[in-house]
Motif scaffolding. Structure first.
Motif, short mmCIF file in Angstrom:
data_model
loop_
_atom_site.label_atom_id
_atom_site.label_comp_id
_atom_site.label_asym_id
_atom_site.label_seq_id
_atom_site.Cartn_x
_atom_site.Cartn_y
_atom_site.Cartn_z
N THR A 253 -1.77 3.51 -0.63
CA THR A 253 -0.74 2.61 -0.10
C THR A 253 -0.64 2.77 1.41
OG1 THR A 253 0.84 4.33 -0.61
CG2 THR A 253 0.71 2.47 -2.15
N ARG A 254 -0.11 1.71 2.01
CA ARG A 254 0.21 1.76 3.43
C ARG A 254 -0.98 2.05 4.35
NH1 ARG A 254 4.14 -0.78 3.05
NH2 ARG A 254 6.15 -0.05 2.36
N THR A 255 -2.14 1.52 4.02
CA THR A 255 -3.25 1.68 4.94
C THR A 255 -3.05 0.69 6.07
OG1 THR A 255 -4.51 1.85 2.94
CG2 THR A 255 -5.77 1.89 4.99
N PRO A 256 -3.00 1.14 7.30
CA PRO A 256 -2.84 0.16 8.36
C PRO A 256 -4.12 -0.66 8.57
CG PRO A 256 -3.06 2.37 9.28
CD PRO A 256 -3.12 2.51 7.79
N ILE A 267 -6.64 -1.42 17.76
CA ILE A 267 -5.19 -1.59 17.67
C ILE A 267 -4.78 -1.51 16.20
CG2 ILE A 267 -3.29 -3.21 18.12
CD1 ILE A 267 -5.20 -4.38 20.35
N THR A 268 -3.76 -0.72 15.94
CA THR A 268 -3.30 -0.53 14.56
C THR A 268 -2.14 -1.49 14.28
OG1 THR A 268 -3.90 1.76 14.72
CG2 THR A 268 -2.38 1.20 12.97
N ALA A 269 -2.18 -2.12 13.12
CA ALA A 269 -1.10 -3.05 12.78
C ALA A 269 -0.80 -2.97 11.29
CB ALA A 269 -1.52 -4.47 13.14
N ASP A 270 0.41 -3.39 10.93
CA ASP A 270 0.75 -3.48 9.51
C ASP A 270 0.21 -4.78 8.92
OD1 ASP A 270 2.38 -1.05 9.41
OD2 ASP A 270 3.66 -2.15 10.79
N HIS A 271 0.21 -5.81 9.74
CA HIS A 271 -0.25 -7.12 9.28
C HIS A 271 -1.00 -7.80 10.41
CE1 HIS A 271 2.67 -6.59 6.03
NE2 HIS A 271 3.55 -6.28 6.96
N GLN A 451 -4.12 -3.60 -6.30
CA GLN A 451 -3.08 -2.58 -6.23
C GLN A 451 -2.75 -2.21 -4.79
OE1 GLN A 451 -1.55 -0.94 -9.06
NE2 GLN A 451 -2.42 -2.83 -9.86
N SER A 452 -3.64 -2.53 -3.87
CA SER A 452 -3.46 -2.05 -2.51
C SER A 452 -2.39 -2.84 -1.77
CB SER A 452 -4.78 -2.08 -1.75
OG SER A 452 -5.46 -3.27 -2.02
N GLN A 453 -2.02 -2.36 -0.63
CA GLN A 453 -0.92 -2.93 0.15
C GLN A 453 -1.14 -4.42 0.37
OE1 GLN A 453 -0.78 -1.36 4.07
NE2 GLN A 453 0.72 -2.85 4.76
N PRO A 454 -0.18 -5.26 -0.03
CA PRO A 454 -0.40 -6.70 0.12
C PRO A 454 -0.24 -7.17 1.57
CG PRO A 454 1.76 -6.27 -0.79
CD PRO A 454 1.12 -4.94 -0.59
N LEU A 455 -0.71 -8.35 1.82
CA LEU A 455 -0.53 -9.02 3.11
C LEU A 455 -1.03 -8.20 4.31
CD1 LEU A 455 3.01 -10.64 2.61
CD2 LEU A 455 0.78 -11.48 1.90
N GLN A 456 -2.20 -7.62 4.16
CA GLN A 456 -2.78 -6.96 5.34
C GLN A 456 -3.30 -8.00 6.32
OE1 GLN A 456 -5.68 -3.87 4.53
NE2 GLN A 456 -4.65 -3.40 2.61
N VAL A 457 -4.07 -8.95 5.78
CA VAL A 457 -4.64 -10.00 6.64
C VAL A 457 -4.19 -11.36 6.11
CG1 VAL A 457 -6.74 -10.89 7.71
CG2 VAL A 457 -6.67 -8.52 6.92
N LEU A 458 -3.58 -12.16 6.99
CA LEU A 458 -3.13 -13.50 6.60
C LEU A 458 -3.94 -14.52 7.40
CD1 LEU A 458 -0.42 -11.49 7.08
CD2 LEU A 458 0.55 -13.26 5.65
N GLU A 497 10.50 -1.21 5.59
CA GLU A 497 9.62 -1.27 6.75
C GLU A 497 8.56 -0.17 6.66
OE1 GLU A 497 11.20 0.06 10.38
OE2 GLU A 497 12.92 0.98 9.45
N PRO A 498 7.35 -0.50 7.10
CA PRO A 498 6.31 0.51 7.06
C PRO A 498 6.56 1.60 8.10
CG PRO A 498 5.45 -1.67 7.64
CD PRO A 498 6.91 -1.73 7.69
N THR A 499 5.96 2.74 7.91
CA THR A 499 6.08 3.77 8.93
C THR A 499 5.32 3.33 10.17
OG1 THR A 499 4.36 4.86 7.72
CG2 THR A 499 6.55 5.82 7.55
#
Ligand code: 6YU
Length: 503
Positions: A253-256, A267-271, A451-458, A497-499
């Motif tokens: 979970t929560r892979t940036p 650059i690291t991002a949540d989305h 199962q992985s974190q949704p909405l990484q790339v839109l 909110e993500p870390t």
């Protein structure tokens, strides 16, 4: 500001209207850490205003297609005071012509003859009937021809034998030649090399809005400037092409998401919201995403069409067309085979240039025509020098008007195919393309059910809109759509909110 979004970081790739719209929506909803990475040194992408002498001309988007209350581009342009008063009248908004109206024509043939509109009326009538009928296939399904080109050609042949049998051979031949010119102009409308590359069924997916198409007197870029002025300064990093978006299919979970730029910065991002043009995606999808796009999404990227439509602006000291003329059509006498492509692109690319819009009002623009040219012929034109293009266009006008003294003052052309960040002009439904492909194009990564974190790339951009693809309003709505997807992800799922991942 909602505290839920405080540390959520969103990177938007591309600062065209869709990227700007997404940023607007997110910032207005309370997202603090939003950043746009843009490959070029400017905002606007395919909205690009330039000058030809003293005149403002559009290198990219020209019209608000369907300026009415349901069109967000019209509403914004009205809000910012960017339109002429006529465009704002209820009458203008109510006119429903189902697209761009043709306008009063002057028609010339390659033998140097000026034709009357009535001379090619049978062809015009048949062509517009066929276009209307072609749109019906979407709802009926089971089309018998794979492409719009096949459909029009076979129907014209059948109907001509019946409906035009009373015409003499020369008049019948002229109708067929005129149909060829109409096919070429329809290639411009679709942004396609040939109508043989445009799906018949899927063509009915495109929806028009009411309202008589209008332009921005001060330039379309006025809309970009107004929108940008409402965004925090420093939000956009220019000249920062993105090389690769590293996302994750893993169960962790929560892979940036890591956005890797051409200059090596990561650059690291949540989305990440990717808004690059479909033309760019077609060429670079295998390196732009790591891991690569899932096969169904990649196939949709390949199936959906993306072609070239360029403009050639031509300025004259004095007009050789009628004062009330709004469009100029050129009909080649040797094209009764119903063709929309030239046999030898290098030698006869100019034959694809057969329609011109007269820029009005004359007090604003002087004597300027905007020529439309699509396809591989247009892409070849981009490789020629400005002198070569000017020479070819001058010869064309002299031949069709029969006037060897017609002289051009200035020429300016667009070169969208060779723009490395666009790779063409806009999208159209390719052969074999269906509604599902448009769904696949806009589907976020990782795909649903994972199962992985949704909405990484839109994914946003004109080509991802299900019914307004190829337009500015479609692009804008797609940016809002993806921003809303993120906003509701945090509001309706109660996602916390993500870390922190700092921009
Ligand atoms: C409309 C219209 N119109 C004409 C022409 C063109 C288009 N459209 P963007 O590309 O804007 O943004 C993506 C950004 O991403 C961009 O800035 C890139 O630099 C950046 N990028 C790429 N790769 C990157 C990377 N790796 N890293 C970082 N950044 C990266 N639409 O509504 N009205 O009149 C026209 C027209 C020549 C080219 C148009 C029109 C389409 C719109 O311009 C387009 O959909 C949106 O701007 C796209 O926005 P976006 O955000 O999705 O992408 C005789 C005669 C008769 C007349 N008949 C003529 C028929 C002609 C009909 N055609 C009309 C169409 C016109 C004129």
């Amino acid at each position: 500001m909602s505290v839920k979004y405080k540390n959520t970081t969103v990177v938007i790739v591309g600062c065209g209207i869709s990227g700007i719209a997404a940023a607007h929506r997110l910032i207005n909803a309370g997202f603090h850490n939003v950043r746009i990475l843009e490959a070029t040194a400017r905002s606007g992408g395919r909205i690009k205003t330039s000058r030809l002498g003293d005149s403002v001309v559009e290198i990219g988007a020209n019209w608000i297609h369907g300026p009415c209350k349901e069109n967000p581009v019209f509403c914004l342009a009205q809000k910012y005071g960017l339109l002429d008063p006529e465009a704002l009248t209820p009458e203008n908004q109510a006119i429903d012509v189902g697209g761009h109206p043709p306008g009063l024509p002057n028609i010339f043939s390659s033998s140097g003859r000026k034709l009357n509109a009535e001379d090619i009326y049978p062809a015009q009538k048949m062509f517009s009937e066929l276009l209307g009928e072609s749109e019906g296939f979407q709802s009926q399904g089971g089309e018998t021809c794979p492409s719009l080109g096949d459909f029009i050609r076979s129907e014209v042949r059948q109907r001509a034998a019946d409906e035009w049998k009373h015409l003499d051979a020369n008049t019948r031949s002229l109708q067929l030649c005129a149909i060829s010119s109409m096919l070429k102009l329809e290639c411009c409308t679709n942004g396609a090399h040939s109508l043989d590359e445009v799906a018949l069924g899927a063509n009915g997916l495109y929806k028009t809005l009411p309202g008589l198409d209008c332009t921005f007197p001060g330039g379309y870029e006025g809309l970009i400037k107004s929108l940008m002025s409402e965004l925090p300064s420093g939000l956009v990093t220019y000249s920062r092409p993105v090389r690769c978006v590293h996302w994750s299919n893993s169960e962790k979970t929560r892979t940036p998401v890591i956005v890797e730029c051409n200059d090596g910065e990561k650059i690291t991002a949540d989305h990440v919201i990717v808004t690059v043009p479909l033309g760019y995606l077609k060429q670079h999808h295998s390196t732009l995403f790591h891991p690569p796009l899932p096969p169904h999404k990649m196939h949709s990227v390949q199936r959906q069409g993306f072609g070239t439509n360029n403009k050639i602006f031509v300025e004259f000291d004095s007009p050789w067309w009628d004062a009330d003329c709004e469009v100029i059509y050129l009909v080649w006498d040797d094209e009764d085979a119903i063709v929309d492509q030239v046999p030898d692109v290098q030698r006869s690319w100019i034959k694809k240039l057969c329609g011109f819009t007269v820029l009005k009002p004359t007090e604003r623009y002087g004597h300027v025509l905007c020529g439309w040219i699509a396809g591989h012929e247009s892409e070849y034109m981009e490789t020629l020098s400005e002198q070569e293009v000017t020479h070819a266009v001058a010869q064309l006008f002299r031949r069709f008007t029969g006037n060897p003294t017609v002289t051009l003052r200035r020429v300016l052309r667009s070169q969208w195919f060779h723009d490395p960040w666009t790779c063409g002009s806009y999208s159209h439904p390719g052969i074999g393309c269906s509604e599902q492909d448009l769904e696949n194009l806009m589907e976020p990564l990782p795909v649903k059910g994972s199962q992985s974190q949704p909405l990484q790339v839109l994914f946003a951009g004109e080509a991802t809109h299900p019914c307004y693809f190829s337009t500015v309003h479609g692009a804008l709505l797609s940016g809002w759509r993806e921003a809303d997807r993120l906003i509701s992800h945090y509001t309706t799922t109660g996602e916390s909110e993500p870390t922190k991942s700092k921009l």
